[in-house]
Design an enzyme around this catalytic site. Structure first.
Site, PDB file in Angstrom:
ATOM      1  N   ASN A   1      90.602 153.079 111.288  1.00 56.61           N
ATOM      2  CA  ASN A   1      90.120 152.175 110.001  1.00 56.61           C
ATOM      3  C   ASN A   1      88.645 152.179 110.072  1.00 56.61           C
ATOM      4  O   ASN A   1      88.168 152.158 111.366  1.00 56.61           O
ATOM      5  CB  ASN A   1      90.644 150.566 109.822  1.00 56.61           C
ATOM      6  CG  ASN A   1      90.623 150.226 108.704  1.00 56.61           C
ATOM      7  OD1 ASN A   1      89.740 150.253 107.824  1.00 56.61           O
ATOM      8  ND2 ASN A   1      91.736 149.862 108.009  1.00 56.61           N
TER       9      ASN A   1
ATOM     10  N   HIS B   1     105.659 152.360  97.973  1.00 57.72           N
ATOM     11  CA  HIS B   1     105.179 151.784  96.607  1.00 57.72           C
ATOM     12  C   HIS B   1     105.424 152.499  95.558  1.00 57.72           C
ATOM     13  O   HIS B   1     104.759 152.362  94.334  1.00 57.72           O
ATOM     14  CB  HIS B   1     103.834 151.176  96.538  1.00 57.72           C
ATOM     15  CG  HIS B   1     103.680 149.879  97.716  1.00 57.72           C
ATOM     16  ND1 HIS B   1     102.573 149.677  98.367  1.00 57.72           N
ATOM     17  CD2 HIS B   1     104.821 149.254  98.413  1.00 57.72           C
ATOM     18  CE1 HIS B   1     102.944 148.688  99.334  1.00 57.72           C
ATOM     19  NE2 HIS B   1     104.377 148.382  99.287  1.00 57.72           N
TER      20      HIS B   1
ATOM     21  N   CYS C   1     111.761 153.542  82.779  1.00 59.60           N
ATOM     22  CA  CYS C   1     112.189 152.728  81.527  1.00 59.60           C
ATOM     23  C   CYS C   1     112.558 151.522  82.084  1.00 59.60           C
ATOM     24  O   CYS C   1     113.355 151.397  82.924  1.00 59.60           O
ATOM     25  CB  CYS C   1     113.263 153.550  80.777  1.00 59.60           C
ATOM     26  SG  CYS C   1     113.954 152.551  79.414  1.00 59.60           S
TER      27      CYS C   1
HETATM   28  C1  BJW Z   1      89.324 153.215 105.386  1.00 58.27           C
HETATM   29  C2  BJW Z   1      88.562 154.272 105.001  1.00 58.27           C
HETATM   30  C3  BJW Z   1      88.344 155.560 105.572  1.00 58.27           C
HETATM   31  C4  BJW Z   1      88.483 152.354 103.769  1.00 58.27           C
HETATM   32  N1  BJW Z   1      88.993 155.826 106.473  1.00 58.27           N
HETATM   33  N2  BJW Z   1      89.985 153.482 106.730  1.00 58.27           N
HETATM   34  C5  BJW Z   1     105.680 138.370 104.112  1.00 58.27           C
HETATM   35  C6  BJW Z   1     104.618 137.335 104.181  1.00 58.27           C
HETATM   36  C7  BJW Z   1     103.658 137.318 103.286  1.00 58.27           C
HETATM   37  C8  BJW Z   1     103.948 137.711 101.855  1.00 58.27           C
HETATM   38  C9  BJW Z   1     104.877 138.421 101.715  1.00 58.27           C
HETATM   39  C10 BJW Z   1     105.588 138.722 102.704  1.00 58.27           C
HETATM   40  N3  BJW Z   1     106.720 139.385 102.346  1.00 58.27           N
HETATM   41  C11 BJW Z   1     106.693 139.763 101.013  1.00 58.27           C
HETATM   42  C12 BJW Z   1     105.353 139.117 100.562  1.00 58.27           C
HETATM   43  C13 BJW Z   1     104.939 139.233  99.112  1.00 58.27           C
HETATM   44  C14 BJW Z   1     104.160 140.431  98.656  1.00 58.27           C
HETATM   45  C15 BJW Z   1     102.790 140.313  99.899  1.00 58.27           C
HETATM   46  O1  BJW Z   1     102.791 141.119 100.738  1.00 58.27           O
HETATM   47  N4  BJW Z   1     101.817 139.497  99.654  1.00 58.27           N
HETATM   48  C16 BJW Z   1     100.714 139.673 100.338  1.00 58.27           C
HETATM   49  C17 BJW Z   1      99.425 139.959  99.566  1.00 58.27           C
HETATM   50  C18 BJW Z   1     100.621 137.948 101.155  1.00 58.27           C
HETATM   51  N5  BJW Z   1     104.878 141.328  98.859  1.00 58.27           N
HETATM   52  C19 BJW Z   1     105.653 141.904  97.995  1.00 58.27           C
HETATM   53  O2  BJW Z   1     105.564 141.339  96.982  1.00 58.27           O
HETATM   54  C20 BJW Z   1     106.394 143.290  98.081  1.00 58.27           C
HETATM   55  N6  BJW Z   1     107.843 143.169  97.693  1.00 58.27           N
HETATM   56  C21 BJW Z   1     108.727 142.329  98.458  1.00 58.27           C
HETATM   57  O3  BJW Z   1     108.400 141.992  99.514  1.00 58.27           O
HETATM   58  O4  BJW Z   1     110.080 142.201  97.822  1.00 58.27           O
HETATM   59  C22 BJW Z   1     110.913 141.452  98.521  1.00 58.27           C
HETATM   60  C23 BJW Z   1     112.075 141.261  97.537  1.00 58.27           C
HETATM   61  C24 BJW Z   1     113.243 141.412  97.918  1.00 58.27           C
HETATM   62  C25 BJW Z   1     114.321 141.383  97.218  1.00 58.27           C
HETATM   63  C26 BJW Z   1     113.924 141.003  95.717  1.00 58.27           C
HETATM   64  C27 BJW Z   1     112.586 140.941  95.375  1.00 58.27           C
HETATM   65  C28 BJW Z   1     111.658 140.968  96.123  1.00 58.27           C
HETATM   66  C29 BJW Z   1     105.924 144.088  97.188  1.00 58.27           C
HETATM   67  C30 BJW Z   1     104.495 144.675  97.514  1.00 58.27           C
HETATM   68  C31 BJW Z   1     103.903 145.683  96.417  1.00 58.27           C
HETATM   69  C32 BJW Z   1     102.446 146.097  96.610  1.00 58.27           C
HETATM   70  N7  BJW Z   1     102.075 146.835  95.535  1.00 58.27           N
HETATM   71  C33 BJW Z   1     100.702 147.324  95.462  1.00 58.27           C
HETATM   72  C34 BJW Z   1     100.415 147.900  94.051  1.00 58.27           C
HETATM   73  C35 BJW Z   1     101.458 149.330  94.074  1.00 58.27           C
HETATM   74  C36 BJW Z   1     101.379 149.962  92.604  1.00 58.27           C
HETATM   75  C37 BJW Z   1      99.723 150.644  92.487  1.00 58.27           C
HETATM   76  O5  BJW Z   1      99.170 151.267  93.135  1.00 58.27           O
HETATM   77  O6  BJW Z   1      99.199 150.077  91.483  1.00 58.27           O
HETATM   78  O7  BJW Z   1     100.394 148.460  96.751  1.00 58.27           O
HETATM   79  S1  BJW Z   1      99.519 146.186  95.813  1.00 58.27           S
HETATM   80  C38 BJW Z   1      98.337 147.245  96.863  1.00 58.27           C
HETATM   81  O8  BJW Z   1      98.275 146.917  98.078  1.00 58.27           O
HETATM   82  C39 BJW Z   1      99.068 148.474  96.801  1.00 58.27           C
HETATM   83  C40 BJW Z   1      98.709 149.092  98.094  1.00 58.27           C
HETATM   84  O9  BJW Z   1      99.758 149.962  98.470  1.00 58.27           O
HETATM   85  C41 BJW Z   1      99.018 147.807  98.906  1.00 58.27           C
HETATM   86  C42 BJW Z   1      98.280 147.745 100.369  1.00 58.27           C
HETATM   87  O10 BJW Z   1      96.721 147.966 100.310  1.00 58.27           O
HETATM   88  P1  BJW Z   1      96.108 149.047 101.320  1.00 58.27           P
HETATM   89  O11 BJW Z   1      96.703 150.375 101.358  1.00 58.27           O
HETATM   90  O12 BJW Z   1      96.373 148.335 102.629  1.00 58.27           O
HETATM   91  O13 BJW Z   1      94.779 149.119 100.450  1.00 58.27           O
HETATM   92  P2  BJW Z   1      93.448 148.010 100.821  1.00 58.27           P
HETATM   93  O14 BJW Z   1      92.480 148.393  99.845  1.00 58.27           O
HETATM   94  O15 BJW Z   1      93.938 146.674 100.934  1.00 58.27           O
HETATM   95  O16 BJW Z   1      92.753 148.646 102.225  1.00 58.27           O
HETATM   96  C43 BJW Z   1      92.272 149.727 102.465  1.00 58.27           C
HETATM   97  C44 BJW Z   1      91.702 149.829 103.994  1.00 58.27           C
HETATM   98  O17 BJW Z   1      91.337 151.126 104.145  1.00 58.27           O
HETATM   99  C45 BJW Z   1      90.684 148.856 104.236  1.00 58.27           C
HETATM  100  O18 BJW Z   1      91.194 148.419 105.565  1.00 58.27           O
HETATM  101  C46 BJW Z   1      89.397 149.482 104.594  1.00 58.27           C
HETATM  102  O19 BJW Z   1      88.599 149.172 105.447  1.00 58.27           O
HETATM  103  C47 BJW Z   1      90.067 150.936 104.881  1.00 58.27           C
HETATM  104  N8  BJW Z   1      89.289 152.162 104.475  1.00 58.27           N
HETATM  105  N9  BJW Z   1      88.033 153.705 103.730  1.00 58.27           N
HETATM  106  C48 BJW Z   1      89.657 154.597 107.210  1.00 58.27           C
HETATM  107  N10 BJW Z   1      87.579 156.459 104.707  1.00 58.27           N
HETATM  108 ZN    ZN Z   2     115.299 154.223  78.494  1.00 61.31          ZN
END
Ligand code: BJW
Ligand code: ZN
Length: 244
Positions: A211, A117, A125
């Site tokens: 987790n 990501h 840009c």
């Molecule tokens: C602990 C702990 C400790 C706490 N020890 N554990 C298929 C099905 C459905 C939907 C889609 C699909 N394919 C694509 C989609 C759409 C979409 C998507 O997934 N939507 C869902 C929400 C339904 N995906 C996208 O849009 C992606 N793009 C894409 O697929 O493009 C296709 C395309 C092709 C060609 C042209 C155009 C498009 C892009 C996804 C981008 C995600 N971006 C973000 C923001 C990044 C920038 C930023 O940081 O600001 O990424 S969103 C956010 O979520 C961030 C994270 O990386 C991501 C995942 O979150 P993560 O890491 O799992 O965190 P949490 O908070 O959710 O969970 C934390 C966990 O830790 C918890 O379980 C806790 O219990 C645990 N925990 N303390 C161990 N100490």
């Molecule tokens: Zn530029």
């Protein structure tokens, strides 16, 4: 806790693929996205982490990213990050895939990190595509601009945007080729990352989840290690012994 089977598997020459999420950085003081202290509790993702949001209100989006950059600049890797860096040194075939944009894996010493990501400490840009180091200090405008006049944005992947093509291809290939897949600190809700553990299982890998909570992956995993990654990963490492 860590099973004997896993400890034994990790003593052999095996290919290990790791997917990390925000949970691994929680113990460093970086808020997660979802859950009790999640970033999304105060800010709705569709208001902030989408191209539409940036087009509608770039100032708000920049405010949020500057706030997060401030947090990330002030934190350090934790024992979970260090354990994974050490795992890479001990085993010859380790692929570390992260959804995190905080750069803490590299700061802990991991050398081969697939950042799905992007990286929050870089700008890009919108007009010319140039990528540069975060310019917060020298560019105090609420919405910073590139030399070419285009708007700068954080070099991260927002919802609806494609992931970097080569990184995605390498991550998928590693997931399909590994013997052990570790899913660490991810809610496993955001695709395509959430599909990697499933690809790995389908290809015959042993899936281990680390987790503090249950996730949609828990029922699929061969082993669920419930607890903080900063406690569990060093324990896992301690069981592996010297490999080379
Ligand atoms: C602990 C702990 C400790 C706490 N020890 N554990 C298929 C099905 C459905 C939907 C889609 C699909 N394919 C694509 C989609 C759409 C979409 C998507 O997934 N939507 C869902 C929400 C339904 N995906 C996208 O849009 C992606 N793009 C894409 O697929 O493009 C296709 C395309 C092709 C060609 C042209 C155009 C498009 C892009 C996804 C981008 C995600 N971006 C973000 C923001 C990044 C920038 C930023 O940081 O600001 O990424 S969103 C956010 O979520 C961030 C994270 O990386 C991501 C995942 O979150 P993560 O890491 O799992 O965190 P949490 O908070 O959710 O969970 C934390 C966990 O830790 C918890 O379980 C806790 O219990 C645990 N925990 N303390 C161990 N100490
Ligand atoms: Zn530029």
């Amino acid at each position: 806790m860590v099973s004997r089977k896993l400890t034994e598997m990790m003593r052999e020459e095996c290919r290990i693929c790791i997917l990390t999420g925000a949970g691994i950085s929680a113990e460093s003081g970086v808020p997660t996205f979802r859950g009790e202290d999640g970033l999304w509790k105060r800010y709705r993702p569709e208001e902030l982490a989408t191209p539409d949001a940036f087009a509608r209100n770039p100032e708000l989006v920049w405010e949020w990213y500057r706030y997060r950059r401030g947090i990330i600049r002030g934190v350090a890797p934790n024992p979970g990050h260090y354990a994974l860096a050490e795992l890479e040194r001990r085993f010859s075939a380790v692929t570390l895939i992260t959804q995190n944009v905080d750069g803490l894996h590299r700061r802990a010493g991991s050398r081969h990190v697939l950042e799905l990501h992007g990286n929050i400490m870089q700008d890009r840009c919108q007009r010319c595509g140039a990528v540069s180091a975060a310019a917060d200090a020298r560019n105090a405008e609420p919405v910073p601009r590139c030399r070419c006049g285009g708007l700068l944005r954080p070099h991260v992947v927002w919802f609806g945007e494609p992931l970097p093509q080569q990184v995605l291809a390498d991550a998928q290939a590693a997931a399909e080729a590994c013997d052990i897949f570790l899913a660490v600190g991810t809610s496993a809700r955001v695709y395509p990352a959430a599909a990697f553990p499933l690809l790995a299982i389908r290809a015959g890998a042993y899936l281990v989840e680390v987790n503090t909570e249950e996730t949609p992956l828990s029922g699929e995993a061969n082993e669920v290690l419930t607890g903080k990654s900063g406690d569990i990963l060093p324990m896992l490492l301690a069981g592996t012994g010297e490999q080379r």
